[in-house]
Motif scaffolding. Structure first.
Motif, PDB file in Angstrom:
ATOM      1  N   LEU A   1    -104.289   7.995 -87.945  1.00 22.15           N
ATOM      2  CA  LEU A   1    -103.995   8.586 -86.628  1.00 22.15           C
ATOM      3  C   LEU A   1    -103.770   7.487 -85.594  1.00 22.15           C
ATOM      4  N   ARG A   2    -104.507   6.405 -85.711  1.00 15.76           N
ATOM      5  CA  ARG A   2    -104.295   5.279 -84.790  1.00 15.76           C
ATOM      6  C   ARG A   2    -102.922   4.644 -85.032  1.00 15.76           C
ATOM      7  N   HIS A   3    -102.678   4.324 -86.293  1.00 17.46           N
ATOM      8  CA  HIS A   3    -101.488   3.550 -86.619  1.00 17.46           C
ATOM      9  C   HIS A   3    -100.211   4.358 -86.407  1.00 17.46           C
ATOM     10  N   SER A   4    -100.231   5.602 -86.866  1.00 15.93           N
ATOM     11  CA  SER A   4     -99.029   6.440 -86.778  1.00 15.93           C
ATOM     12  C   SER A   4     -99.431   7.860 -86.424  1.00 15.93           C
ATOM     13  N   GLY A   5     -99.891   8.032 -85.224  1.00 14.90           N
ATOM     14  CA  GLY A   5    -100.263   9.374 -84.774  1.00 14.90           C
ATOM     15  C   GLY A   5     -99.022  10.243 -84.617  1.00 14.90           C
ATOM     16  N   SER A   6     -99.225  11.536 -84.435  1.00 15.62           N
ATOM     17  CA  SER A   6     -98.074  12.441 -84.354  1.00 15.62           C
ATOM     18  C   SER A   6     -97.655  12.688 -82.913  1.00 15.62           C
ATOM     19  N   ILE A   7     -98.540  12.432 -81.958  1.00 15.37           N
ATOM     20  CA  ILE A   7     -98.109  12.477 -80.548  1.00 15.37           C
ATOM     21  C   ILE A   7     -98.104  11.036 -80.075  1.00 15.37           C
ATOM     22  N   ILE A   8     -96.920  10.530 -79.790  1.00 12.35           N
ATOM     23  CA  ILE A   8     -96.799   9.097 -79.521  1.00 12.35           C
ATOM     24  C   ILE A   8     -96.670   8.785 -78.033  1.00 12.35           C
ATOM     25  N   ALA A   9     -96.378   9.780 -77.230  1.00  5.78           N
ATOM     26  CA  ALA A   9     -96.295   9.549 -75.787  1.00  5.78           C
ATOM     27  C   ALA A   9     -96.595  10.858 -75.073  1.00  5.78           C
ATOM     28  N   TRP A  10     -97.226  10.752 -73.904  1.00  6.90           N
ATOM     29  CA  TRP A  10     -97.605  11.957 -73.162  1.00  6.90           C
ATOM     30  C   TRP A  10     -97.250  11.754 -71.712  1.00  6.90           C
ATOM     31  N   ARG A  11     -97.449  12.753 -70.860  1.00 11.07           N
ATOM     32  CA  ARG A  11     -96.965  12.591 -69.491  1.00 11.07           C
ATOM     33  C   ARG A  11     -98.027  12.889 -68.434  1.00 11.07           C
ATOM     34  N   ARG A  12     -97.806  12.335 -67.281  1.00  9.01           N
ATOM     35  CA  ARG A  12     -98.623  12.613 -66.104  1.00  9.01           C
ATOM     36  C   ARG A  12     -97.716  12.469 -64.888  1.00  9.01           C
ATOM     37  N   VAL A  13     -98.179  12.976 -63.737  1.00  4.23           N
ATOM     38  CA  VAL A  13     -97.446  12.771 -62.483  1.00  4.23           C
ATOM     39  C   VAL A  13     -98.442  12.319 -61.408  1.00  4.23           C
ATOM     40  N   ALA A  14     -98.082  11.293 -60.654  1.00  5.62           N
ATOM     41  CA  ALA A  14     -99.004  10.750 -59.639  1.00  5.62           C
ATOM     42  C   ALA A  14     -99.114  11.723 -58.469  1.00  5.62           C
ATOM     43  N   THR A  15    -100.339  12.039 -58.066  1.00  7.90           N
ATOM     44  CA  THR A  15    -100.542  12.983 -56.957  1.00  7.90           C
ATOM     45  C   THR A  15    -100.633  12.271 -55.612  1.00  7.90           C
ATOM     46  N   LYS A  16    -100.677  10.932 -55.650  1.00  5.29           N
ATOM     47  CA  LYS A  16    -100.687  10.160 -54.387  1.00  5.29           C
ATOM     48  C   LYS A  16    -100.145   8.767 -54.689  1.00  5.29           C
ATOM     49  N   ASP A  17     -99.853   8.018 -53.647  1.00  9.65           N
ATOM     50  CA  ASP A  17     -99.441   6.625 -53.868  1.00  9.65           C
ATOM     51  C   ASP A  17    -100.595   5.898 -54.529  1.00  9.65           C
ATOM     52  N   THR A  18    -100.303   5.139 -55.561  1.00  9.71           N
ATOM     53  CA  THR A  18    -101.388   4.469 -56.274  1.00  9.71           C
ATOM     54  C   THR A  18    -100.841   3.215 -56.938  1.00  9.71           C
ATOM     55  N   LYS A  19    -101.713   2.546 -57.699  1.00  7.49           N
ATOM     56  CA  LYS A  19    -101.287   1.330 -58.389  1.00  7.49           C
ATOM     57  C   LYS A  19    -101.794   1.367 -59.817  1.00  7.49           C
ATOM     58  N   ILE A  20    -101.011   0.842 -60.737  1.00  5.28           N
ATOM     59  CA  ILE A  20    -101.511   0.589 -62.088  1.00  5.28           C
ATOM     60  C   ILE A  20    -101.297  -0.905 -62.299  1.00  5.28           C
ATOM     61  N   GLY A  21    -102.393  -1.636 -62.514  1.00  9.08           N
ATOM     62  CA  GLY A  21    -102.303  -3.085 -62.476  1.00  9.08           C
ATOM     63  C   GLY A  21    -101.832  -3.453 -61.079  1.00  9.08           C
ATOM     64  N   ASP A  22    -100.789  -4.286 -60.960  1.00 11.88           N
ATOM     65  CA  ASP A  22    -100.307  -4.560 -59.607  1.00 11.88           C
ATOM     66  C   ASP A  22     -98.985  -3.857 -59.316  1.00 11.88           C
ATOM     67  N   ILE A  23     -98.678  -2.849 -60.137  1.00 15.55           N
ATOM     68  CA  ILE A  23     -97.432  -2.116 -59.899  1.00 15.55           C
ATOM     69  C   ILE A  23     -97.722  -0.858 -59.069  1.00 15.55           C
ATOM     70  N   GLU A  24     -96.969  -0.713 -57.987  1.00 14.40           N
ATOM     71  CA  GLU A  24     -97.159   0.460 -57.132  1.00 14.40           C
ATOM     72  C   GLU A  24     -96.435   1.657 -57.701  1.00 14.40           C
TER      73      GLU A  24
END
Ligand code: HEM
Length: 427
Positions: free
Chosen positions: A296-319
């Motif tokens: 499941l780690r190496h080759s899981g069946s869901i490989i990408a998922w989604r979210r939407v930002a509810t406010k201005d925010t940062k991930i690492g130093d990316i706004e």
């Protein structure tokens, strides 16, 4: 090219296209550049921010208020007018289930509906799974060659899913067609001329879900997770709404079935490609549980998922601006060497295999994970006992349905010498 925050888009980011090319061939490998150089980037092709490192993906999953799951079942590719008219003709109205529901609505609903997923409740399904796998293996064990997806790996998870949900086990072929359409509708990029056919099947799937639900309402005393929800509705009408029930009826079939069928196919393929490990689990079945986790780690069946930002925010130093859509690539996280040693190796004794993010993480983490694990475990137990000399048919080409999120080969051909079946020599 610039991102919505005005930053320049790198050449790699501009070239990112999850529907064709490298991502379809080797999703985690195709994003190594991103994990190393640009772990959060804006994809103009997709209109999404793409997140690829383990810690970032986990942090996004963890904070479901800043990063809402509201867009999880949205179409990733907007359809043209003609296809939208088809959906409208069928009154298609996929709404909030659990996976795409915000707080404060989500948690009370999740808690109310949890009991059927507890280990004692799931234990009831185990003998059925075992019987189904044995019966299917019986059908091909003397033949020496089989295509495992068609002959077993698709149908059993579908049967188990329907049984779990409480849906009558009929129309299985129709449901297969509908599920493919749902995947393409939600996570694919069908060409304009394909969209109408996809929309037809999605619309019919929606209608079908509504009919099954109406029928269940006539006698909600029957076992099944959907009936469980119907029975709770009068006590908590604001939590178990009609829209929830109808949407879950459709989304639940795919959540419970397609995911597990693809994960089982990935696991068997991966172990047969790593023959020594296959032989090790044949010799010592106690290794299977962690092997399931590692697959499941190496080759899981869901490989990408989604979210939407509810406010201005940062991930690492990316706004990330409010309203920014995120593609969180959990398979990339699972291959992040900052977290997993030698992540591209399959290591069935890996101690932190179960820290993978293939079931998501946090308050929305997959409710069906233990049912899925049980099914994959039983597939492996039965195959390694009854056909340990199983091997992949050499030189076969593996094909995948082009989409961002659901991944597993469409066909898996295997072969073996029936004269060497242990149950012949050792009845
Ligand atoms: C949620 C993956 C099997 C029911 C999820 C999520 C993922 C996922 C990635 C979203 C997690 C998040 O947002 O943090 C998988 C995989 C499976 C599998 C890879 C098989 C290998 C199943 C099965 C069932 C199921 C068998 C039902 C019987 C659900 C439900 C949710 C969910 C109800 C929503 C939970 C919530 O939002 O509170 N799954 N799933 N899944 N899954 Fe699964």
């Amino acid at each position: 090219l610039t991102s919505p925050t005005g930053c320049p888009v790198s050449a790699n980011a501009a070239a990112f296209d999850p529907f064709t090319g490298p991502y379809q061939e080797d999703p985690p490998g195709s994003l190594r550049w991103s994990r190393d150089e640009e772990p959060v980037f804006y994809s103009p092709e997709l209109g999404y921010w793409v997140i690829t490192r383990y810690e970032d993906v986990k942090a996004v999953f963890r904070d479901n208020e800043t990063f809402s799951p509201a867009n999880v079942l949205e179409k990733i590719t907007p359809f043209g007018d003609e296809a939208n008219a088809v959906l409208a003709k069928y009154d298609y109205a996929m709404g909030r289930t659990l996976v795409n529901e915000d707080e404060p609505a989500h948690m009370p609903r999740r808690r109310a509906l949890m009991e059927p997923f507890t280990p004692p409740a799931l234990a009831h399904h185990e003998p059925m799974v075992r019987r189904l796998v044995r019966e299917h293996v019986d059908r091909f064990i003397d033949r020496g060659k089989a295509e495992l997806v068609d002959e077993m790996l698709y149908e059993i998870p579908l049967t188990v899913a329907l049984h779990f949900l409480g849906v009558p086990e009929e129309d299985m072929d129709t449901l297969r067609k509908y599920s493919v359409a749902h995947t393409l509708n939600t996570w694919g990029r069908p060409a304009p001329e394909e969209q109408v056919a996809v929309a037809e099947n999605v619309g019919k799937f929606w209608q079908y879900a509504g009919k099954v639900l109406d029928k269940m309402r006539e006698d909600p005393s029957q076992p099944g997770w959907m009936q469980y929800g119907i029975r709770l509705q009068p006590e908590m009408p604001d939590i178990i709404t009609d829209s929830y029930l109808h949407s879950m009826m459709m989304a639940g079939i795919v959540a419970a079935h397609e995911t597990t069928a693809l994960a089982a196919t990935n696991a068997i393929k991966l172990l047969l490609e790593n023959r020594t490990l296959w032989e090790e689990i044949c010799a010592d079945p106690s290794l299977i549980a962690n092997a399931v986790e590692e697959c499941l780690r190496h080759s899981g069946s869901i490989i990408a998922w989604r979210r939407v930002a509810t406010k201005d925010t940062k991930i690492g130093d990316i706004e990330i601006p409010e309203g920014g859509k995120l593609l969180i690539v959990n398979t990339s996280a699972n291959h992040d060497e900052r977290f997993f040693d030698e992540p591209d190796e399959l290591d069935i004794r890996r101690e932190n295999a179960s820290d993978h993010l293939s079931f998501g993480y946090g308050s929305h983490q997959c409710m069906g994970k233990n049912l899925a694990r049980m099914e994959i475990q039983i597939f492996l137990e039965e195959l390694t006992t009854r056909i340990p000399h199983l091997e992949l048919v050499p030189d076969q080409e593996f094909t995948y349905l082009p989409n961002t999120s659901f991944r597993g080969p469409e066909r898996l051909w295997v072969q073996w010498d029936p004269a060497k079946n242990p149950e012949r020599t050792n009845p």
